[in-house]
Design an enzyme around this catalytic site. Structure first.
Site, PDB file in Angstrom:
ATOM      1  CB  SER A 151      27.191 -16.825  26.880  1.00 39.90           C
ATOM      2  OG  SER A 151      27.506 -15.688  26.099  1.00 39.90           O
ATOM      3  CE1 TYR A 164      22.053 -16.671  24.391  1.00 36.29           C
ATOM      4  CE2 TYR A 164      23.824 -15.175  25.041  1.00 36.29           C
ATOM      5  CZ  TYR A 164      23.398 -16.401  24.552  1.00 36.29           C
ATOM      6  OH  TYR A 164      24.341 -17.362  24.221  1.00 36.29           O
TER       7      TYR A 164
HETATM    8  P1  NAD Z   1      22.158 -23.490  18.085  1.00 41.63           P
HETATM    9  O1  NAD Z   1      20.979 -22.611  17.800  1.00 41.63           O
HETATM   10  O2  NAD Z   1      22.919 -24.054  16.954  1.00 41.63           O
HETATM   11  O3  NAD Z   1      21.752 -24.676  19.074  1.00 41.63           O
HETATM   12  C1  NAD Z   1      20.879 -24.493  20.143  1.00 41.63           C
HETATM   13  C2  NAD Z   1      20.125 -25.779  20.342  1.00 41.63           C
HETATM   14  O4  NAD Z   1      19.217 -25.644  21.454  1.00 41.63           O
HETATM   15  C3  NAD Z   1      19.282 -26.165  19.129  1.00 41.63           C
HETATM   16  O5  NAD Z   1      19.454 -27.522  18.849  1.00 41.63           O
HETATM   17  C4  NAD Z   1      17.856 -25.888  19.597  1.00 41.63           C
HETATM   18  O6  NAD Z   1      16.888 -26.688  18.957  1.00 41.63           O
HETATM   19  C5  NAD Z   1      17.994 -26.228  21.069  1.00 41.63           C
HETATM   20  N1  NAD Z   1      16.866 -25.711  21.861  1.00 41.63           N
HETATM   21  C6  NAD Z   1      16.324 -24.473  21.820  1.00 41.63           C
HETATM   22  N2  NAD Z   1      15.279 -24.427  22.655  1.00 41.63           N
HETATM   23  C7  NAD Z   1      15.155 -25.652  23.226  1.00 41.63           C
HETATM   24  C8  NAD Z   1      14.258 -26.225  24.155  1.00 41.63           C
HETATM   25  N3  NAD Z   1      13.251 -25.524  24.683  1.00 41.63           N
HETATM   26  N4  NAD Z   1      14.432 -27.521  24.519  1.00 41.63           N
HETATM   27  C9  NAD Z   1      15.451 -28.255  23.980  1.00 41.63           C
HETATM   28  N5  NAD Z   1      16.322 -27.772  23.090  1.00 41.63           N
HETATM   29  C10 NAD Z   1      16.167 -26.483  22.712  1.00 41.63           C
HETATM   30  O7  NAD Z   1      23.113 -22.604  18.985  1.00 41.63           O
HETATM   31  P2  NAD Z   1      24.512 -22.961  19.664  1.00 41.63           P
HETATM   32  O8  NAD Z   1      25.414 -21.858  19.317  1.00 41.63           O
HETATM   33  O9  NAD Z   1      24.909 -24.337  19.384  1.00 41.63           O
HETATM   34  O10 NAD Z   1      24.110 -22.783  21.194  1.00 41.63           O
HETATM   35  C11 NAD Z   1      24.305 -23.788  22.172  1.00 41.63           C
HETATM   36  C12 NAD Z   1      24.526 -23.125  23.526  1.00 41.63           C
HETATM   37  O11 NAD Z   1      25.731 -22.371  23.473  1.00 41.63           O
HETATM   38  C13 NAD Z   1      23.415 -22.140  23.922  1.00 41.63           C
HETATM   39  O12 NAD Z   1      23.172 -22.267  25.303  1.00 41.63           O
HETATM   40  C14 NAD Z   1      24.036 -20.796  23.612  1.00 41.63           C
HETATM   41  O13 NAD Z   1      23.500 -19.772  24.412  1.00 41.63           O
HETATM   42  C15 NAD Z   1      25.503 -21.071  23.943  1.00 41.63           C
HETATM   43  N6  NAD Z   1      26.435 -20.128  23.332  1.00 41.63           N
HETATM   44  C16 NAD Z   1      26.622 -20.088  21.990  1.00 41.63           C
HETATM   45  C17 NAD Z   1      27.537 -19.183  21.459  1.00 41.63           C
HETATM   46  C18 NAD Z   1      27.834 -19.087  19.986  1.00 41.63           C
HETATM   47  O14 NAD Z   1      28.578 -18.175  19.600  1.00 41.63           O
HETATM   48  N7  NAD Z   1      27.336 -19.948  19.141  1.00 41.63           N
HETATM   49  C19 NAD Z   1      28.221 -18.310  22.315  1.00 41.63           C
HETATM   50  C20 NAD Z   1      27.978 -18.378  23.666  1.00 41.63           C
HETATM   51  C21 NAD Z   1      27.092 -19.287  24.173  1.00 41.63           C
END
Ligand code: NAD
Length: 266
Positions: A151, A164
């Site tokens: 991130s 986080y």
């Molecule tokens: P999201 O909430 O849509 O997806 C996250 C996924 O992780 C979900 O499917 C959830 O069920 C799964 N998850 C959570 N806990 C889990 C566990 N214990 N075991 C297995 N799966 C688990 O969010 P996203 O935005 O798609 O996030 C995906 C990644 O991208 C994350 O690591 C997040 O930190 C990172 N990220 C997202 C953003 C953003 O703006 N969306 C920005 C920076 C980083």
């Protein structure tokens, strides 16, 4: 550019929705057999498998909590039993449990560290063991590829989200240390650090027009990101086109890391 990923096998953790689902769709479109890992939503995961198969791809859905060692081992075992090998691990699963610093409970702190940092450690460690055993085989120039979903908060401090930001800062050093240790075995390890991507994790930041307007002041490129923006970079990093890239972080953030507050002289 041809990515030539056909026939490779990828596990994408937390990929029943959001960025993980976009990466799974993107890799499947390149001919990669994808293992959709989900934590609780089997309906979403099965729907994604259906969607990928309908487009001519190959996919299975496997339940596993990435913070549990036995679950991660089961995930790898199921992948190897189904597809016979593993070429790509996208350690993507993550969550937020937000609280101001002094009101954050130990449970909230531990939960985020366990999923966002320990979960990546477990997924990457188990994948690296498989890559080491396989060595460089018929699929490409490396023995395996690891992508850590980090991130912009591996660099940008984030008040109200210390668990986080700490986990993502940890992912940066986890990724770089793994890359250094595994490079001699031809295992490449890189990170993608997204800025604001339109998913469930940050729904309140884009769902309301007032919040979206505020968010856009942080993004010089003037739009929120989509899962596909991340998926394109993921597919590139997994391909031999990126064979000389290891230990790198690619920020996919529309310029969020460029200190936009200084654009008009600060
Ligand atoms: P999201 O909430 O849509 O997806 C996250 C996924 O992780 C979900 O499917 C959830 O069920 C799964 N998850 C959570 N806990 C889990 C566990 N214990 N075991 C297995 N799966 C688990 O969010 P996203 O935005 O798609 O996030 C995906 C990644 O991208 C994350 O690591 C997040 O930190 C990172 N990220 C997202 C953003 C953003 O703006 N969306 C920005 C920076 C980083």
């Amino acid at each position: 550019m041809k990515l030539k990923l056909k026939g490779q096998v990828a596990i994408i953790t937390g990929s029943s929705n959001g960025i993980g689902a976009a990466c799974a769709i993107g890799l499947a479109a390149e001919g990669v057999k994808v293992v959709i890992n989900y934590h609780s939503s089997d309906a979403d995961a099965e729907e994604l498998v259906r969607q990928i198969k309908k487009s001519g791809g190959e996919a299975i859905a496997v339940q596993a909590d990435v913070s549990q060692e036995k679950d991660v081992k089961k995930l790898i075992k199921t992948c190897l039993k189904t597809y016979g090998h593993l070429d790509i691990m996208v350690a993507n699963a993550g969550l937020q449990v937000d609280a101001s610093f002094t009101s954050m409970t130990l449970k909230q702190w531990n939960k985020v560290l366990e999923v966002n940092l320990t979960g990546q450690f477990l997924a990457c460690r188990e994948a690296a063991k498989v890559f080491r055993k396989q060595g460089v085989h018929q699929h490409g120039r490396s023995a395996g590829k690891i992508i850590c979903m980090s991130s912009v908060h591996d660099e940008i401090p984030w008040a109200g989200h210390v668990n986080y930001a700490t986990a993502k800062g940890g992912v940066k050093m986890l990724m770089e240390s793994m890359a250094q240790e595994l490079a001699p075995e031809k295992i490449r390890v890189n990170a993608i650090s997204p800025g604001a991507i339109q998913t469930d994790i940050n729904r309140e930041a884009w769902d309301d027009p007032k919040n979206l307007k505020k968010l856009l002041t942080l993004i010089p490129y003037g739009r929120i990101g989509q899962g596909e923006d991340v998926a394109n970079v993921c597919a590139f990093l997994c391909s031999d086109a990126a064979d000389y890239i290891t230990g790198a972080t690619i920020y996919v953030d529309g310029g969020m890391m460029l200190y936009p507050g200084f654009a008009d002289n600060g």
